[in-house]
Design an enzyme around this catalytic site. Structure first.
Site, short mmCIF file in Angstrom:
data_model
loop_
_atom_site.label_atom_id
_atom_site.label_comp_id
_atom_site.label_asym_id
_atom_site.label_seq_id
_atom_site.Cartn_x
_atom_site.Cartn_y
_atom_site.Cartn_z
N ARG A 80 -14.79 -0.95 13.30
CA ARG A 80 -14.19 -0.51 12.03
C ARG A 80 -13.43 0.79 12.26
O ARG A 80 -12.34 0.99 11.76
CB ARG A 80 -15.26 -0.33 10.93
CG ARG A 80 -14.69 0.38 9.70
CD ARG A 80 -15.54 0.27 8.42
NE ARG A 80 -16.96 0.34 8.65
CZ ARG A 80 -17.63 1.44 8.98
NH1 ARG A 80 -17.01 2.59 9.12
NH2 ARG A 80 -18.93 1.40 9.19
N TYR A 139 6.44 -4.37 -7.37
CA TYR A 139 5.74 -5.61 -7.00
C TYR A 139 4.55 -5.80 -7.94
O TYR A 139 3.82 -4.84 -8.24
CB TYR A 139 5.28 -5.47 -5.54
CG TYR A 139 4.30 -6.53 -5.11
CD1 TYR A 139 4.69 -7.86 -5.00
CD2 TYR A 139 2.98 -6.21 -4.82
CE1 TYR A 139 3.78 -8.84 -4.62
CE2 TYR A 139 2.07 -7.17 -4.42
CZ TYR A 139 2.47 -8.48 -4.33
OH TYR A 139 1.58 -9.44 -3.95
N ASP A 190 7.18 1.91 -0.37
CA ASP A 190 6.82 0.56 0.04
C ASP A 190 8.06 -0.02 0.74
O ASP A 190 9.07 -0.33 0.09
CB ASP A 190 6.43 -0.27 -1.19
CG ASP A 190 5.97 -1.68 -0.82
OD1 ASP A 190 6.35 -2.17 0.26
OD2 ASP A 190 5.24 -2.28 -1.63
N LYS A 208 4.59 -9.88 5.47
CA LYS A 208 5.96 -10.29 5.21
C LYS A 208 6.79 -10.16 6.49
O LYS A 208 6.47 -10.80 7.47
CB LYS A 208 6.51 -9.48 4.04
CG LYS A 208 5.51 -9.33 2.85
CD LYS A 208 5.21 -10.62 2.12
CE LYS A 208 4.06 -10.52 1.13
NZ LYS A 208 4.17 -9.46 0.13
#
Ligand SMILES: *Cc1c(COP(=O)(O)O)cnc(C)c1O
Length: 396
Positions: free
Chosen positions: A66, A119, A191, A216
């Site tokens: 992690r 978004y 973003d 994306k």
């Protein structure tokens, strides 16, 4: 090929200490051949823990996956290099990345200005999640500097920018907005999902933090969900690093591997996405069933000049409004054959969707609601002739 005058191409050194261009960095940054075997590709380190040579004796700085994993580090180093930041972080999804930014950099009572056509998932995160924890937000038209200035107050700690926006492809001037935010003591987050670092580098324009849905364009093959954050400043990077580990929404090694495999071809894929999208936008602009085309590469687009200044090219996303209204737009989405009906974007295959009923359904009834006759295309890297023929038959 068009290249924006305000666009600063990536240039950084890899292991050989010399400066290299974007695609060289995409293939090599953070990806030195494995010292043990010479493997050219960073291996998938499918391990949760690492043997210590005596208590605290870490061999490569890794103690638990992690906190850190070498496959993930390779991706994080590469993305930080491509965005020109000090440090990068890979997450389990774009929204996990966004959530971690909010927790790391905001406190209850703080105010954030977000785009009024953000978004849908970003809007939902602010409206339904962060608001419950006392973070206040105001949606504003970020194409309009004066309108943003008007909603900033002494308590505004962050300006959230998305450009081009999803799904209306509005363009915000990153440099001017960053100036305005900094004068008001606010942090600037961009973003950069729609542009990717190949087309737009927000940190060079004054932003403090860049966030991606790597699902994306960065991953680019519709085979993995992921997110990334890159910070310019070391203190912000430290806060993000602490929360990345403390909140734990990290990218797994398989996901990091797939994403990094995608990154290597980002430059060639984006050029092809742009070539095809330019042709699709021109075709739609000349079609009788189309009321309006939203593509920043068209000279009729209100953000064309700003996009030309801050982007290398105009991207692979095209939205348009159907002249015959909502039902015609919905029916069109079911008629294409090369364009697949589906959510998401940025993969090699072309996708079509109806934002009002699909990706942006969560904005219904809010100020962020999208036009009902809007269709969004993610233009893939197939042959342009096939894409145009498909749209021609579907539009009828
Ligand atoms: C998809 C998307 C996100 C969210 O990313 P996930 O990987 O789906 O969590 C954030 N911003 C934009 C612009 C997006 O398109």
């Amino acid at each position: 090929m068009h290249e924006g005058t305000g666009f600063t191409p990536a240039r950084a050194a890899t292991g050989d200490g010399r400066a290299h261009g974007f695609s060289t960095l995409a293939v090599h940054a953070g990806q030195e051949p494995d010292p043990l075997t010479g493997a050219v590709v960073p291996p998938i380190y499918a391990t949760s823990t690492y043997k210590q040579d005596g208590v605290g004796g870490l061999r490569g700085g890794y103690e638990y996956s992690r906190s850190g994993n070498p496959t993930r580090t390779a991706l994080e180093t590469c993305l930080a290099t491509l965005e020109g930041g000090t440090r990068g972080f890979a997450f389990a999804s774009g929204l996990a990345a966004e959530d971690t930014i909010l927790r790391a950099l905001l406190a209850p009572g703080d105010h954030v200005v977000i785009p009024d056509d953000a978004y849908g998932g970003t809007y939902r995160l602010f409206d339904k999640v962060a608001a419950r924890w006392g973070v206040r937000y105001t949606p504003a038209p970020i194409t309009d500097l004066a309108a943003v200035a008007a909603v900033m107050s002494g308590g505004t700690k962050m300006l959230w920018i998305e450009t081009p926006t999803n799904p209306l492809l509005n363009i915000a001037d990153i440099e001017q907005l960053a100036d305005l935010a900094h004068k008001n003591g606010a942090i600037v987050v961009v973003d950069n999902t729609f542009a990717s670092p190949y087309l737009q580098r927000p940190l060079a324009l004054g932003a403090d933090v860049v966030v991606h849905s790597t699902t994306k364009y960065v991953g680019g093959h519709s085979d993995v969900v992921g997110g990334a954050v890159v910070a310019a400043d070391a203190a912000i990077a430290d806060a993000l690093a602490f929360h990345h580990n403390s909140m734990g929404a990290v990218a797994g090694p398989f996901d990091a591997f797939l994403t990094l495999r995608g990154v290597k071809t980002l430059g060639v894929r984006m050029d092809r996405h742009c070539d095809n999208a330019e042709l699709v936008a021109e075709f739609l602009a000349g079609h009788g069933k189309v009321a309006e085309v939203r593509y920043p590469g068209l000279s009729t687009h209100p953000g064309h000049d700003v996009a030309g200044k801050q982007m290398k090219r105009y991207g692979g996303m095209v939205s348009f409004r159907h002249k015959d209204g909502e039902q015609a737009a919905v029916d069109l989405c079911a008629r294409t054959e090369v364009f697949t009906l589906g959510e998401s974007l940025g993969g090699v295959e072309s996708l079509i969707e109806h934002p009002g009923r699909m990706t942006h359904a969560s904005t219904a009834g809010s100020v962020l609601e999208v036009p009902a006759d809007l269709v969004r295309l993610s233009v893939g890297i197939e042959d342009a002739d096939d894409l145009l023929a498909d749209l021609r038959q579907a539009l009828g």
